[in-house]
Design a protein around this motif. Sequence first.
Motif, PDB file in Angstrom:
ATOM      1  N   THR A   4       0.824  -1.208   0.000  1.00 40.21           N
ATOM      2  CA  THR A   4       0.000   0.000   0.000  1.00 40.21           C
ATOM      3  C   THR A   4       0.860   1.261   0.000  1.00 40.21           C
ATOM      4  O   THR A   4       2.075   1.206   0.197  1.00 40.21           O
ATOM      5  CB  THR A   4      -0.913   0.042   1.236  1.00 40.21           C
ATOM      6  OG1 THR A   4      -0.095   0.186   2.402  1.00 40.21           O
ATOM      7  CG2 THR A   4      -1.791  -1.199   1.344  1.00 40.21           C
ATOM      8  N   ILE A   5       0.205   2.383  -0.183  1.00 37.69           N
ATOM      9  CA  ILE A   5       0.887   3.674  -0.115  1.00 37.69           C
ATOM     10  C   ILE A   5       1.439   3.876   1.299  1.00 37.69           C
ATOM     11  O   ILE A   5       2.544   4.375   1.474  1.00 37.69           O
ATOM     12  CB  ILE A   5      -0.065   4.803  -0.529  1.00 37.69           C
ATOM     13  CG1 ILE A   5      -0.448   4.628  -2.003  1.00 37.69           C
ATOM     14  CG2 ILE A   5       0.553   6.171  -0.291  1.00 37.69           C
ATOM     15  CD1 ILE A   5      -1.558   5.519  -2.478  1.00 37.69           C
ATOM     16  N   ASP A   6       0.687   3.455   2.314  1.00 41.89           N
ATOM     17  CA  ASP A   6       1.192   3.520   3.696  1.00 41.89           C
ATOM     18  C   ASP A   6       2.494   2.740   3.839  1.00 41.89           C
ATOM     19  O   ASP A   6       3.439   3.207   4.470  1.00 41.89           O
ATOM     20  CB  ASP A   6       0.164   2.948   4.673  1.00 41.89           C
ATOM     21  CG  ASP A   6      -0.810   3.987   5.184  1.00 41.89           C
ATOM     22  OD1 ASP A   6      -0.454   5.178   5.212  1.00 41.89           O
ATOM     23  OD2 ASP A   6      -1.920   3.592   5.575  1.00 41.89           O
ATOM     24  N   LEU A   9       5.312   4.701   2.235  1.00 38.15           N
ATOM     25  CA  LEU A   9       5.701   5.838   3.063  1.00 38.15           C
ATOM     26  C   LEU A   9       6.510   5.395   4.278  1.00 38.15           C
ATOM     27  O   LEU A   9       7.533   6.001   4.610  1.00 38.15           O
ATOM     28  CB  LEU A   9       4.471   6.616   3.511  1.00 38.15           C
ATOM     29  CG  LEU A   9       3.828   7.513   2.479  1.00 38.15           C
ATOM     30  CD1 LEU A   9       2.504   8.065   2.998  1.00 38.15           C
ATOM     31  CD2 LEU A   9       4.753   8.651   2.101  1.00 38.15           C
ATOM     32  N   GLN A  13       9.966   7.143   4.167  1.00 40.66           N
ATOM     33  CA  GLN A  13       9.721   8.486   4.684  1.00 40.66           C
ATOM     34  C   GLN A  13      10.963   9.114   5.320  1.00 40.66           C
ATOM     35  O   GLN A  13      11.317  10.253   5.014  1.00 40.66           O
ATOM     36  CB  GLN A  13       8.591   8.436   5.706  1.00 40.66           C
ATOM     37  CG  GLN A  13       7.957   9.758   5.977  1.00 40.66           C
ATOM     38  CD  GLN A  13       6.629   9.586   6.693  1.00 40.66           C
ATOM     39  OE1 GLN A  13       6.399   8.596   7.366  1.00 40.66           O
ATOM     40  NE2 GLN A  13       5.752  10.543   6.534  1.00 40.66           N
ATOM     41  N   LEU A  20       3.582  13.617   3.623  1.00 45.34           N
ATOM     42  CA  LEU A  20       2.287  13.469   2.971  1.00 45.34           C
ATOM     43  C   LEU A  20       1.531  14.783   3.068  1.00 45.34           C
ATOM     44  O   LEU A  20       1.326  15.319   4.157  1.00 45.34           O
ATOM     45  CB  LEU A  20       1.491  12.349   3.641  1.00 45.34           C
ATOM     46  CG  LEU A  20       0.151  12.019   3.008  1.00 45.34           C
ATOM     47  CD1 LEU A  20       0.342  11.475   1.595  1.00 45.34           C
ATOM     48  CD2 LEU A  20      -0.598  11.029   3.865  1.00 45.34           C
ATOM     49  N   GLU A  24      -4.679  11.379   2.564  1.00 42.65           N
ATOM     50  CA  GLU A  24      -4.473  10.438   3.661  1.00 42.65           C
ATOM     51  C   GLU A  24      -5.503   9.304   3.660  1.00 42.65           C
ATOM     52  O   GLU A  24      -5.175   8.164   3.973  1.00 42.65           O
ATOM     53  CB  GLU A  24      -4.525  11.180   4.990  1.00 42.65           C
ATOM     54  CG  GLU A  24      -4.172  10.317   6.177  1.00 42.65           C
ATOM     55  CD  GLU A  24      -4.112  11.120   7.472  1.00 42.65           C
ATOM     56  OE1 GLU A  24      -4.164  10.484   8.527  1.00 42.65           O
ATOM     57  OE2 GLU A  24      -4.013  12.346   7.421  1.00 42.65           O
ATOM     58  N   CYS A  27      -4.431   6.192   1.576  1.00 42.92           N
ATOM     59  CA  CYS A  27      -3.122   5.570   1.816  1.00 42.92           C
ATOM     60  C   CYS A  27      -3.197   4.071   2.086  1.00 42.92           C
ATOM     61  O   CYS A  27      -2.193   3.382   1.990  1.00 42.92           O
ATOM     62  CB  CYS A  27      -2.399   6.274   2.955  1.00 42.92           C
ATOM     63  SG  CYS A  27      -1.737   7.868   2.477  1.00 42.92           S
ATOM     64  N   LEU A  51      -0.029   3.694  -8.967  1.00 44.21           N
ATOM     65  CA  LEU A  51       0.503   4.902  -8.344  1.00 44.21           C
ATOM     66  C   LEU A  51       1.187   5.688  -9.444  1.00 44.21           C
ATOM     67  O   LEU A  51       2.090   5.186 -10.111  1.00 44.21           O
ATOM     68  CB  LEU A  51       1.497   4.544  -7.241  1.00 44.21           C
ATOM     69  CG  LEU A  51       2.211   5.716  -6.574  1.00 44.21           C
ATOM     70  CD1 LEU A  51       1.214   6.614  -5.850  1.00 44.21           C
ATOM     71  CD2 LEU A  51       3.274   5.212  -5.614  1.00 44.21           C
TER      72      LEU A  51
END
Length: 68
Positions: A4-6, A9, A13, A20, A24, A27, A51
């Motif tokens: 996932t995007i989470d 990140l 990150q 971000l 949100e 995510c 994405l």
Amino acid sequence: MGFTIDDALLQTQEQYKLQLLAGENGCGNAISWVHLIEDTTIIRQLWGKELVITTGLGFQEEGSLLKL
């Protein structure tokens, strides 16, 4: 659920100093493929769960990134 995007990140990150700014709520969505685009020609070929990343270089006119 897949990657996932989470997940992306969390893994990048700190290394890349990512922040971000919006989206949100999305995510937790799974990513099936990553596209780097610099114009809108590829957009017709997106099917969902991709994405999309851009540097913005292909969008020089004011407001063109917002239209994307």
